[in-house]
Motif scaffolding. Structure first.
Motif, PDB file in Angstrom:
ATOM      1  N   ASN A  48      25.760 -47.147  -9.682  1.00 45.60           N
ATOM      2  CA  ASN A  48      25.044 -48.373  -8.970  1.00 45.60           C
ATOM      3  C   ASN A  48      23.628 -49.251  -9.675  1.00 45.60           C
ATOM      4  O   ASN A  48      23.047 -48.558 -11.202  1.00 45.60           O
ATOM      5  CB  ASN A  48      23.258 -47.471  -8.050  1.00 45.60           C
TER       6      ASN A  48
ATOM      7  N   SER B  66      26.615 -40.309  -7.090  1.00 43.14           N
ATOM      8  CA  SER B  66      26.321 -42.503  -6.881  1.00 43.14           C
ATOM      9  C   SER B  66      25.852 -41.859  -8.613  1.00 43.14           C
ATOM     10  O   SER B  66      25.168 -40.745  -8.799  1.00 43.14           O
ATOM     11  CB  SER B  66      25.510 -42.990  -6.236  1.00 43.14           C
ATOM     12  N   ARG B  67      25.499 -42.593  -9.381  1.00 43.72           N
ATOM     13  CA  ARG B  67      25.590 -42.438 -10.740  1.00 43.72           C
ATOM     14  C   ARG B  67      24.585 -43.913 -10.810  1.00 43.72           C
ATOM     15  O   ARG B  67      25.315 -45.087 -10.842  1.00 43.72           O
ATOM     16  CB  ARG B  67      26.510 -42.639 -12.261  1.00 43.72           C
ATOM     17  N   ARG B  68      23.241 -44.037 -11.372  1.00 41.37           N
ATOM     18  CA  ARG B  68      22.764 -44.885 -11.627  1.00 41.37           C
ATOM     19  C   ARG B  68      22.385 -45.435 -13.194  1.00 41.37           C
ATOM     20  O   ARG B  68      22.142 -44.090 -14.030  1.00 41.37           O
ATOM     21  CB  ARG B  68      21.318 -44.987 -11.281  1.00 41.37           C
TER      22      ARG B  68
ATOM     23  N   TYR C 173      20.960 -47.684 -16.622  1.00 39.16           N
ATOM     24  CA  TYR C 173      20.001 -48.450 -17.078  1.00 39.16           C
ATOM     25  C   TYR C 173      19.625 -49.412 -17.577  1.00 39.16           C
ATOM     26  O   TYR C 173      19.498 -50.221 -18.320  1.00 39.16           O
ATOM     27  CB  TYR C 173      19.397 -47.754 -16.672  1.00 39.16           C
TER      28      TYR C 173
ATOM     29  N   LEU D 156      17.874 -50.146  -4.695  1.00 41.64           N
ATOM     30  CA  LEU D 156      18.644 -49.520  -4.800  1.00 41.64           C
ATOM     31  C   LEU D 156      17.107 -48.367  -3.824  1.00 41.64           C
ATOM     32  O   LEU D 156      18.236 -47.158  -3.511  1.00 41.64           O
ATOM     33  CB  LEU D 156      18.632 -48.535  -5.757  1.00 41.64           C
ATOM     34  N   ASP D 157      16.131 -48.314  -4.040  1.00 43.72           N
ATOM     35  CA  ASP D 157      14.799 -47.662  -3.456  1.00 43.72           C
ATOM     36  C   ASP D 157      15.112 -47.778  -1.726  1.00 43.72           C
ATOM     37  O   ASP D 157      14.377 -46.643  -1.042  1.00 43.72           O
ATOM     38  CB  ASP D 157      13.695 -47.003  -3.471  1.00 43.72           C
TER      39      ASP D 157
ATOM     40  N   PRO E 272      19.871 -49.964 -11.474  1.00 41.68           N
ATOM     41  CA  PRO E 272      18.543 -50.256 -11.510  1.00 41.68           C
ATOM     42  C   PRO E 272      17.299 -50.756 -10.691  1.00 41.68           C
ATOM     43  O   PRO E 272      16.298 -50.629 -10.135  1.00 41.68           O
ATOM     44  CB  PRO E 272      18.527 -49.968 -13.162  1.00 41.68           C
TER      45      PRO E 272
ATOM     46  N   PRO F 263      20.145 -42.171  -5.360  1.00 45.26           N
ATOM     47  CA  PRO F 263      21.012 -41.221  -6.621  1.00 45.26           C
ATOM     48  C   PRO F 263      21.056 -40.412  -7.139  1.00 45.26           C
ATOM     49  O   PRO F 263      20.882 -39.534  -5.645  1.00 45.26           O
ATOM     50  CB  PRO F 263      20.237 -41.968  -7.914  1.00 45.26           C
TER      51      PRO F 263
END
Length: 225
Positions: A148, A166-168, A170, A154-155, A150, A162
């Motif tokens: 994902n 899934s992995r966020r 940056y 996403l929120d 940043p 996250p």
């Protein structure tokens, strides 16, 4: 019809379906299978071929075309496909998957599928069980974990958060690191979950996935996608 792209094509995970029968087909051992009498779609944009013959030997299609042009090997198992359609196995490019879907997919002619949701170890276990013949299902190409951006989208409640599957990321360095992590975990493809974030983050991750020879899938949901 002569030679077409299906000739000598690998029958991957039973990659030929006869619509109207209970399941796709593959030749067992050395005995040939001849599917005769159906209307064949070659998957290359050609006109349908009535009264066709498709010959399968082992795990390969060795002959295909109008019945008048194809010789059926002696001793072949004959399957009468009169009144049915014969076509290459279908590929579902965006599948939602659970193990109990396998037979239903096959009955509808789907012999390969990309599972782009993050299913972690469950995804690899399902794929490996299918490949080892534990149960009948299409060949699966698994994401295992999504990556994902940043961005703030996403929120949002409707998007995946996250953690879990899934992995966020940056930064570009994050993108490269997580692509390698997903690759080493045994994923077949890389799925990017949203389009939020600087383009250079995704560009670096995509370049790394390409270097590793992995497929790439975007599930773009953010307003910046």
């Amino acid at each position: 019809m002569g030679k077409i792209g299906l000739r000598s094509a690998l029958v991957s995970c039973v990659a030929l379906c006869v619509l109207g029968t209970s399941a796709p087909l593959t030749a067992q051992g050395q005995q040939a299978i001849a599917i005769r009498g159906g209307t064949m779609i070659d998957g290359l944009g050609g006109a349908p071929v009535p009264n066709s013959v498709v010959v399968i030997q082992g795990d390969r299609i060795t002959a295909v075309g109008p019945a008048a042009n194809v010789q059926i090997p002696n001793g072949a198992q004959i399957i009468d496909a009169t009144g049915k359609w014969v076509l290459p196995g279908l590929f579902d490019a965006k599948a939602n998957w659970n193990w109990q879907y396998g037979e239903a997919f096959l009955r509808y002619g789907v012999t390969s599928a990309i599972v782009s949701g993050g299913r972690n170890n469950q995804g690899s276990a399902e794929r490996d069980a299918i490949n080892h013949g534990v149960y009948a299902a299409p060949r699966l190409f698994q994401t295992l974990v999504t990556i994902n951006g940043p961005g703030p989208d996403l929120d949002a409640r409707q998007n995946y958060g996250p953690g879990g599957g899934s992995r966020r990321v940056y930064s570009a360095e994050d993108g490269v690191k997580h692509v390698n992590w997903v690759h080493d975990a045994g994923a077949d493809i890389i799925t990017f979950q949203n389009g939020d974030g600087p383009p250079e983050v995704f560009a670096a991750a995509v370049a790394e996935a390409q270097r590793l020879g992995m497929g790439i899938d975007f599930r773009a949901m953010g307003p910046q996608s």
